[in-house]
Design an enzyme around this catalytic site. Structure first.
Site, PDB file in Angstrom:
ATOM      1  CG  ASP A  10     -23.648  29.093  38.984  1.00 57.43           C
ATOM      2  OD1 ASP A  10     -22.982  28.063  39.208  1.00 57.43           O
ATOM      3  OD2 ASP A  10     -24.432  29.577  39.823  1.00 57.43           O
ATOM      4  CB  SER A  15     -26.276  33.417  48.210  1.00 58.58           C
ATOM      5  OG  SER A  15     -25.634  32.531  49.101  1.00 58.58           O
ATOM      6  CB  ALA A  74     -20.667  39.331  37.780  1.00 57.25           C
ATOM      7  NE  ARG A 114     -18.783  25.878  44.576  1.00 55.38           N
ATOM      8  CZ  ARG A 114     -19.321  27.001  45.052  1.00 55.38           C
ATOM      9  NH1 ARG A 114     -19.199  28.149  44.391  1.00 55.38           N
ATOM     10  NH2 ARG A 114     -20.025  26.971  46.175  1.00 55.38           N
ATOM     11  CE1 TYR A 157     -21.257  35.800  47.658  1.00 51.13           C
ATOM     12  CE2 TYR A 157     -22.431  34.575  49.358  1.00 51.13           C
ATOM     13  CZ  TYR A 157     -22.170  34.822  48.024  1.00 51.13           C
ATOM     14  OH  TYR A 157     -22.835  34.107  47.061  1.00 51.13           O
ATOM     15  CD  GLU A 216     -22.979  31.172  52.991  1.00 54.66           C
ATOM     16  OE1 GLU A 216     -22.643  31.808  53.993  1.00 54.66           O
ATOM     17  OE2 GLU A 216     -22.847  29.938  52.903  1.00 54.66           O
ATOM     18  CB  THR A 266     -15.148  33.929  33.154  1.00 55.86           C
ATOM     19  OG1 THR A 266     -15.369  34.898  34.190  1.00 55.86           O
ATOM     20  CG2 THR A 266     -14.910  34.640  31.832  1.00 55.86           C
ATOM     21  N   GLY A 304     -20.692  37.413  34.761  1.00 52.50           N
ATOM     22  CA  GLY A 304     -20.131  36.220  35.420  1.00 52.50           C
ATOM     23  C   GLY A 304     -20.050  35.019  34.505  1.00 52.50           C
TER      24      GLY A 304
HETATM   25  P1  NDP Z   1     -17.784  32.212  40.379  1.00 53.49           P
HETATM   26  O1  NDP Z   1     -16.944  32.746  41.485  1.00 53.49           O
HETATM   27  O2  NDP Z   1     -17.371  30.947  39.713  1.00 53.49           O
HETATM   28  O3  NDP Z   1     -17.921  33.332  39.239  1.00 53.49           O
HETATM   29  C1  NDP Z   1     -18.014  34.697  39.550  1.00 53.49           C
HETATM   30  C2  NDP Z   1     -18.024  35.478  38.259  1.00 53.49           C
HETATM   31  O4  NDP Z   1     -18.165  36.878  38.548  1.00 53.49           O
HETATM   32  C3  NDP Z   1     -16.747  35.339  37.418  1.00 53.49           C
HETATM   33  O5  NDP Z   1     -17.109  35.242  36.069  1.00 53.49           O
HETATM   34  C4  NDP Z   1     -16.044  36.651  37.686  1.00 53.49           C
HETATM   35  O6  NDP Z   1     -15.171  37.049  36.663  1.00 53.49           O
HETATM   36  C5  NDP Z   1     -17.237  37.595  37.750  1.00 53.49           C
HETATM   37  N1  NDP Z   1     -16.926  38.882  38.353  1.00 53.49           N
HETATM   38  C6  NDP Z   1     -16.386  39.113  39.572  1.00 53.49           C
HETATM   39  N2  NDP Z   1     -16.256  40.436  39.782  1.00 53.49           N
HETATM   40  C7  NDP Z   1     -16.718  41.060  38.664  1.00 53.49           C
HETATM   41  C8  NDP Z   1     -16.836  42.407  38.269  1.00 53.49           C
HETATM   42  N3  NDP Z   1     -16.429  43.405  39.071  1.00 53.49           N
HETATM   43  N4  NDP Z   1     -17.372  42.707  37.064  1.00 53.49           N
HETATM   44  C9  NDP Z   1     -17.756  41.713  36.236  1.00 53.49           C
HETATM   45  N5  NDP Z   1     -17.654  40.400  36.537  1.00 53.49           N
HETATM   46  C10 NDP Z   1     -17.138  40.079  37.748  1.00 53.49           C
HETATM   47  O7  NDP Z   1     -19.276  32.071  40.952  1.00 53.49           O
HETATM   48  P2  NDP Z   1     -20.390  30.945  40.642  1.00 53.49           P
HETATM   49  O8  NDP Z   1     -20.488  30.736  39.186  1.00 53.49           O
HETATM   50  O9  NDP Z   1     -20.188  29.796  41.557  1.00 53.49           O
HETATM   51  O10 NDP Z   1     -21.706  31.681  41.164  1.00 53.49           O
HETATM   52  C11 NDP Z   1     -22.478  32.539  40.310  1.00 53.49           C
HETATM   53  C12 NDP Z   1     -23.275  33.508  41.153  1.00 53.49           C
HETATM   54  O11 NDP Z   1     -24.150  32.791  42.008  1.00 53.49           O
HETATM   55  C13 NDP Z   1     -22.437  34.395  42.072  1.00 53.49           C
HETATM   56  O12 NDP Z   1     -23.082  35.648  42.158  1.00 53.49           O
HETATM   57  C14 NDP Z   1     -22.498  33.684  43.403  1.00 53.49           C
HETATM   58  O13 NDP Z   1     -22.280  34.574  44.479  1.00 53.49           O
HETATM   59  C15 NDP Z   1     -23.931  33.165  43.358  1.00 53.49           C
HETATM   60  N6  NDP Z   1     -24.185  31.980  44.151  1.00 53.49           N
HETATM   61  C16 NDP Z   1     -23.415  30.876  43.982  1.00 53.49           C
HETATM   62  C17 NDP Z   1     -23.668  29.743  44.706  1.00 53.49           C
HETATM   63  C18 NDP Z   1     -22.843  28.510  44.502  1.00 53.49           C
HETATM   64  O14 NDP Z   1     -22.965  27.600  45.315  1.00 53.49           O
HETATM   65  N7  NDP Z   1     -22.047  28.411  43.447  1.00 53.49           N
HETATM   66  C19 NDP Z   1     -24.774  29.685  45.687  1.00 53.49           C
HETATM   67  C20 NDP Z   1     -25.591  30.880  45.703  1.00 53.49           C
HETATM   68  C21 NDP Z   1     -25.293  31.990  44.975  1.00 53.49           C
HETATM   69  P3  NDP Z   1     -13.580  36.656  36.648  1.00 53.49           P
HETATM   70  O15 NDP Z   1     -13.514  35.353  35.927  1.00 53.49           O
HETATM   71  O16 NDP Z   1     -12.979  37.802  35.925  1.00 53.49           O
HETATM   72  O17 NDP Z   1     -13.146  36.562  38.096  1.00 53.49           O
HETATM   73  P1  GDP Z   2     -20.013  28.726  51.369  1.00 48.69           P
HETATM   74  O1  GDP Z   2     -21.155  27.975  51.965  1.00 48.69           O
HETATM   75  O2  GDP Z   2     -20.425  29.622  50.238  1.00 48.69           O
HETATM   76  O3  GDP Z   2     -19.197  29.441  52.357  1.00 48.69           O
HETATM   77  O4  GDP Z   2     -19.131  27.611  50.626  1.00 48.69           O
HETATM   78  P2  GDP Z   2     -17.698  26.961  50.976  1.00 48.69           P
HETATM   79  O5  GDP Z   2     -17.573  25.759  50.118  1.00 48.69           O
HETATM   80  O6  GDP Z   2     -16.605  27.972  50.889  1.00 48.69           O
HETATM   81  O7  GDP Z   2     -17.820  26.536  52.511  1.00 48.69           O
HETATM   82  C1  GDP Z   2     -18.809  25.621  52.944  1.00 48.69           C
HETATM   83  C2  GDP Z   2     -18.554  25.247  54.390  1.00 48.69           C
HETATM   84  O8  GDP Z   2     -17.351  24.472  54.467  1.00 48.69           O
HETATM   85  C3  GDP Z   2     -18.368  26.427  55.360  1.00 48.69           C
HETATM   86  O9  GDP Z   2     -19.100  26.169  56.527  1.00 48.69           O
HETATM   87  C4  GDP Z   2     -16.877  26.400  55.658  1.00 48.69           C
HETATM   88  O10 GDP Z   2     -16.535  26.905  56.972  1.00 48.69           O
HETATM   89  C5  GDP Z   2     -16.609  24.899  55.596  1.00 48.69           C
HETATM   90  N1  GDP Z   2     -15.179  24.574  55.412  1.00 48.69           N
HETATM   91  C6  GDP Z   2     -14.425  23.755  56.199  1.00 48.69           C
HETATM   92  N2  GDP Z   2     -13.173  23.715  55.749  1.00 48.69           N
HETATM   93  C7  GDP Z   2     -13.111  24.524  54.663  1.00 48.69           C
HETATM   94  C8  GDP Z   2     -12.047  24.883  53.787  1.00 48.69           C
HETATM   95  O11 GDP Z   2     -10.905  24.458  53.924  1.00 48.69           O
HETATM   96  N3  GDP Z   2     -12.369  25.731  52.759  1.00 48.69           N
HETATM   97  C9  GDP Z   2     -13.637  26.219  52.578  1.00 48.69           C
HETATM   98  N4  GDP Z   2     -13.882  27.026  51.532  1.00 48.69           N
HETATM   99  N5  GDP Z   2     -14.639  25.901  53.417  1.00 48.69           N
HETATM  100  C10 GDP Z   2     -14.383  25.066  54.448  1.00 48.69           C
END
Ligand code: NDP
Ligand code: GDP
Length: 326
Positions: A14, A128, A84, A187, A152, A130, A11, A9
């Site tokens: 995080d 997470s 990832a 993000r 998820y 979640e 790219t 992950g």
């Molecule tokens: P992103 O969606 O920004 O990044 C996800 C990464 O996973 C990308 O680099 C993507 O690559 C890679 N990826 C997806 N599928 C695959 C695969 N099949 N094989 C290899 N790599 C893959 O997520 P964040 O950086 O925001 O989050 C990082 C981690 O933390 C995730 O696991 C997320 O679920 C978890 N998390 C995030 C939170 C948040 O608020 N940000 C909160 C709690 C947990 P590509 O660029 O190719 O798509």
């Molecule tokens: P999540 O907590 O990982 O699902 O992060 P999100 O940023 O996708 O969503 C956070 C909250 O925002 C959730 O409760 C969504 O239902 C709410 N939300 C309201 N409007 C939107 C929208 O237009 N897009 C997204 N992504 N979330 C929304």
């Protein structure tokens, strides 16, 4: 000799901030990337932080254990950060099986690669908030029971427990960070904070007339990704692996987060926000609020960036990005 870190992950949001942090600590950083037909795009977050030339990228996929094992055997990492995932909750209803395979089973693939190829390495799993879903306690800690509300979150729950299980079964140094929502200018655009800051910047620059959102009464505990990657690293510096909640301890509605963004741009949010049922979810997580006491006490970690500072940083970054289009 420099310590070696291997990230999945890299790219993502995080992955970029964690790479920057590890490079500043003198690590050699290698990231696993999926092969894509879009050359160059994969590095854009790393380019934004100007660190793309300082990390090594290797091809692999979380669904392909043989690729992970080959990479682990070659790199011999000291630390593995499994970031990832199919990480977008809303998409997980449309791609439930893929989400289970990557966000869930992908974790055991990475753990197996480590167990077979580098059993002395230290492992971080990106769990997470979640997983708490329909919350059982007003403030969620490491001891709060889980009740996932999306494919998820169900997949993340498997990832969390398989990490705990590999620690208990094989004595691996495997930690699970239960991170609450964390955001930044890097993000993904579909997540609500970035959707709002991008939307506000577009309206301000005359590129859009409205912002369509779903349930703006939901509440989240939002922190800055830059602060949260530090907690990941701290977990792997402990003598014993463990699980930690990483959160700010403050929860805010989407509505109030929007107000911070619109106010910063000098706009009246009531004139622009349109509630669109298309963005409501089949099952909602109404409120999340984390208790970071254990991370504070055992890791000496606390967040440094307030929600207001973060949203302002994100709006300003989106204004800079979008000015080129205006
Ligand atoms: P992103 O969606 O920004 O990044 C996800 C990464 O996973 C990308 O680099 C993507 O690559 C890679 N990826 C997806 N599928 C695959 C695969 N099949 N094989 C290899 N790599 C893959 O997520 P964040 O950086 O925001 O989050 C990082 C981690 O933390 C995730 O696991 C997320 O679920 C978890 N998390 C995030 C939170 C948040 O608020 N940000 C909160 C709690 C947990 P590509 O660029 O190719 O798509
Ligand atoms: P999540 O907590 O990982 O699902 O992060 P999100 O940023 O996708 O969503 C956070 C909250 O925002 C959730 O409760 C969504 O239902 C709410 N939300 C309201 N409007 C939107 C929208 O237009 N897009 C997204 N992504 N979330 C929304």
């Amino acid at each position: 000799m420099a310590k070696r870190a291997l990230l999945t992950g890299i790219t993502g949001q995080d992955g970029a901030y964690l790479s920057q942090f590890l490079l500043s600590k003198g690590y050699e950083v290698t990231g696993i990337v999926r092969r894509s037909s879009h050359k160059g795009l994969e590095e854009h977050r790393l380019q934004w932080l100007k660190i793309d030339s300082q990390v090594r990228l290797v091809y692999g996929d979380l669904a392909d254990l043989s690729s992970l094992l080959r990479i682990v055997q070659e790199i011999k990492p000291d630390e593995i950060y499994n970031l990832a995932a199919q990480s977008f909750v809303a998409s997980s209803w449309d791609q439930a099986i893929l989400t289970a395979e990557i966000t869930g089973v992908g974790v055991v693939n990475m753990l197996e690669a480590m167990r077979l190829g580098a059993p002395k390495a230290r492992f971080y799993q990106a769990s997470s908030s979640e997983m708490y879903g329909k919350i059982r306690e007003p403030m969620q800690s490491e001891l709060t029971p889980f009740h996932p509300r999306s494919p998820y979150a169900v997949a993340k729950l498997y990832g969390h427990w398989i990490t705990v299980n590999y620690r208990e079964s094989f004595g691996l140094h495997a930690s699970s960070g239960i991170l609450f929502n964390h955001e930044s200018p890097l993000r993904g655009i579909e997540f609500v904070t970035r959707k709002v800051t991008d939307g506000v910047a577009r309206i301000k620059l005359g590129l859009a007339k409205e912002l369509r959102l779903g349930n703006i009464d939901a509440k989240r505990d939002w922190g800055h990704a830059r602060d949260y990657v530090r907690a990941m690293w701290l977990m792997l510096q402990q003598e014993n692996a463990d699980d930690y909640v990483v959160a700010t301890g403050r929860t805010t509605t989407i509505r109030d987060m929007c107000k911070i963004a619109f106010d910063h741009a000098g706009l009246d949010m009531d004139k622009y926000i349109v509630i669109d049922p298309a963005f409501f979810r089949p099952a909602e997580v109404d409120v999340l609020l984390g208790n970071p006491a254990k991370a504070k006490q055992k890791l000496g970690w606390s967040p440094e960036t307030s929600l207001e500072e973060m949203i302002v940083e994100m709006v300003d970054a989106d204004l800079v990005r979008l000015k080129k289009l205006a």
